[in-house]
Design a protein around this motif. Structure first.
Motif, mmCIF file in Angstrom:
data_model
loop_
_atom_site.group_PDB
_atom_site.id
_atom_site.type_symbol
_atom_site.label_atom_id
_atom_site.label_comp_id
_atom_site.label_asym_id
_atom_site.label_seq_id
_atom_site.Cartn_x
_atom_site.Cartn_y
_atom_site.Cartn_z
ATOM 1 N N UNK A 86 48.791 43.734 41.102
ATOM 2 C CA UNK A 86 47.780 43.106 41.950
ATOM 3 C C UNK A 86 47.113 41.964 41.189
ATOM 4 N N UNK A 87 46.540 41.040 41.939
ATOM 5 C CA UNK A 87 45.866 39.868 41.357
ATOM 6 C C UNK A 87 44.457 39.723 41.894
ATOM 7 N N UNK A 88 43.596 39.188 41.046
ATOM 8 C CA UNK A 88 42.289 38.711 41.489
ATOM 9 C C UNK A 88 41.979 37.434 40.719
ATOM 10 N N UNK A 89 41.104 36.621 41.269
ATOM 11 C CA UNK A 89 40.706 35.395 40.567
ATOM 12 C C UNK A 89 39.963 35.773 39.303
ATOM 13 N N UNK A 90 40.100 34.952 38.286
ATOM 14 C CA UNK A 90 39.383 35.225 37.043
ATOM 15 C C UNK A 90 38.036 34.502 37.057
ATOM 16 N N UNK A 91 37.409 34.386 35.910
ATOM 17 C CA UNK A 91 36.066 33.819 35.814
ATOM 18 C C UNK A 91 36.038 32.324 35.468
ATOM 19 N N UNK A 92 37.189 31.641 35.561
ATOM 20 C CA UNK A 92 37.212 30.190 35.343
ATOM 21 C C UNK A 92 37.189 29.492 36.698
ATOM 22 N N UNK A 99 43.771 37.210 37.207
ATOM 23 C CA UNK A 99 43.954 38.397 36.385
ATOM 24 C C UNK A 99 45.009 39.253 37.059
ATOM 25 N N UNK A 100 46.024 39.614 36.302
ATOM 26 C CA UNK A 100 47.092 40.486 36.782
ATOM 27 C C UNK A 100 46.742 41.905 36.374
ATOM 28 N N UNK A 101 46.675 42.795 37.368
ATOM 29 C CA UNK A 101 46.368 44.200 37.125
ATOM 30 C C UNK A 101 47.618 45.000 37.462
ATOM 31 N N UNK A 102 48.183 45.645 36.447
ATOM 32 C CA UNK A 102 49.422 46.411 36.604
ATOM 33 C C UNK A 102 49.102 47.844 37.052
ATOM 34 N N UNK A 103 50.099 48.543 37.600
ATOM 35 C CA UNK A 103 49.882 49.934 38.024
ATOM 36 C C UNK A 103 49.412 50.863 36.899
ATOM 37 N N UNK A 104 49.703 50.526 35.659
ATOM 38 C CA UNK A 104 49.240 51.352 34.537
ATOM 39 C C UNK A 104 47.822 50.988 34.093
ATOM 40 N N UNK A 105 47.178 50.047 34.797
ATOM 41 C CA UNK A 105 45.807 49.660 34.503
ATOM 42 C C UNK A 105 45.666 48.505 33.527
ATOM 43 N N UNK A 107 45.351 44.868 32.210
ATOM 44 C CA UNK A 107 44.835 43.615 32.788
ATOM 45 C C UNK A 107 45.153 42.490 31.825
ATOM 46 N N UNK A 108 45.712 41.395 32.369
ATOM 47 C CA UNK A 108 46.000 40.229 31.524
ATOM 48 C C UNK A 108 45.867 38.966 32.377
ATOM 49 N N UNK A 109 45.466 37.851 31.761
ATOM 50 C CA UNK A 109 45.372 36.591 32.501
ATOM 51 C C UNK A 109 46.754 35.976 32.702
ATOM 52 N N UNK A 110 46.942 35.396 33.885
ATOM 53 C CA UNK A 110 48.199 34.738 34.228
ATOM 54 C C UNK A 110 47.892 33.452 34.989
ATOM 55 N N UNK A 111 48.911 32.619 35.111
ATOM 56 C CA UNK A 111 48.791 31.365 35.854
ATOM 57 C C UNK A 111 49.844 31.301 36.951
ATOM 58 N N UNK A 112 49.517 30.559 38.004
ATOM 59 C CA UNK A 112 50.437 30.255 39.093
ATOM 60 C C UNK A 112 50.251 28.798 39.468
ATOM 61 N N UNK A 113 51.282 28.202 40.021
ATOM 62 C CA UNK A 113 51.115 26.930 40.702
ATOM 63 C C UNK A 113 50.584 27.276 42.085
ATOM 64 N N UNK A 114 49.619 26.512 42.571
ATOM 65 C CA UNK A 114 48.991 26.779 43.858
ATOM 66 C C UNK A 114 49.214 25.588 44.768
ATOM 67 N N UNK A 115 49.731 25.846 45.956
ATOM 68 C CA UNK A 115 49.914 24.790 46.961
ATOM 69 C C UNK A 115 49.120 25.170 48.202
ATOM 70 N N UNK A 116 48.331 24.235 48.707
ATOM 71 C CA UNK A 116 47.611 24.455 49.958
ATOM 72 C C UNK A 116 48.527 24.098 51.117
ATOM 73 N N UNK A 117 48.703 25.039 52.027
ATOM 74 C CA UNK A 117 49.553 24.818 53.196
ATOM 75 C C UNK A 117 48.774 25.190 54.451
ATOM 76 N N UNK A 151 45.193 37.794 25.997
ATOM 77 C CA UNK A 151 44.414 39.035 25.995
ATOM 78 C C UNK A 151 45.031 40.047 26.947
ATOM 79 N N UNK A 152 44.964 41.297 26.536
ATOM 80 C CA UNK A 152 45.447 42.413 27.336
ATOM 81 C C UNK A 152 44.399 43.516 27.178
ATOM 82 N N UNK A 153 43.970 44.096 28.298
ATOM 83 C CA UNK A 153 42.954 45.139 28.237
ATOM 84 C C UNK A 153 43.224 46.207 29.289
ATOM 85 N N UNK A 154 42.823 47.433 29.032
ATOM 86 C CA UNK A 154 42.907 48.460 30.068
ATOM 87 C C UNK A 154 41.761 48.273 31.065
#
Length: 159
Positions: A86-92, A99-105, A107-117, A151-154
């Motif tokens: 799952x994903x949620x927006x981070x604090x930037x 922030x990518x949240x894996x099923x094992x809990x 959490x790590x920051x990730x990036x995506x390209x974003x296109x408005x459609x 960074x990686x955190x539970x």
């Protein structure tokens, strides 16, 4: 005062997400389309779940979430129940950093390209936020975040 949560899930349909949300939040979850504000229990959370194009195309909006429910542990619980990332927006202010949240809990920051459609934001090109990437080094917004590159955190540590 209440909050609004906006998350994305790596797959899943609304039919499976609504009961998983109820289990993860420990609350009654009412779909936005059928929620009657006059008859809504005080402990209910109103959510809208839909499918969008791109990666992490299942979008979840939760409205009126009580402040005492912490978002990151709630999202980690949903990821665990669904067995999906799952994903949620981070604090930037970077629209492509999440922030990518894996099923094992984890959490790590990730990036995506974003296109408005016309169908909303479409995410593509998933990559880790790491100092190995020139866009994440130096004075980037990544270093202003609570979630520094690499960074990686539970989930419990994030609460």
């Amino acid at each position: 005062m209440t909050e609004l949560w906006n998350w994305r899930i790596d797959g899943g349909t609304p039919v499976e997400v609504y009961p998983a949300l109820a289990e993860a939040l420990g609350r009654v979850v009412m779909p936005l389309a059928v929620a009657d504000p006059v008859r809504l229990p005080a402990y209910a959370v109103v959510c809208d779940v839909w499918e969008a194009p791109g990666v992490y195309g299942t979008v979840v909006d939760c409205y009126g979430v009580p402040e005492r429910l912490p978002e990151l542990p709630a999202l980690a619980a949903l990821a665990r129940v669904l067995g999906r990332n799952c994903l949620m927006r981070d604090d930037t202010l970077d629209a492509g950093r999440h922030l990518l949240v894996a099923p094992d809990g984890t959490i790590r920051p990730v990036h995506f390209d974003v296109a408005d459609t016309d169908d909303g934001e479409v995410l593509s090109h998933h990559r880790l936020c790491t100092v190995a990437d020139a866009r994440c080094r130096g004075w980037s917004q990544c270093h202003r975040s609570r979630w520094a590159p690499d960074s990686i955190a539970p989930a419990l540590a994030a609460a």
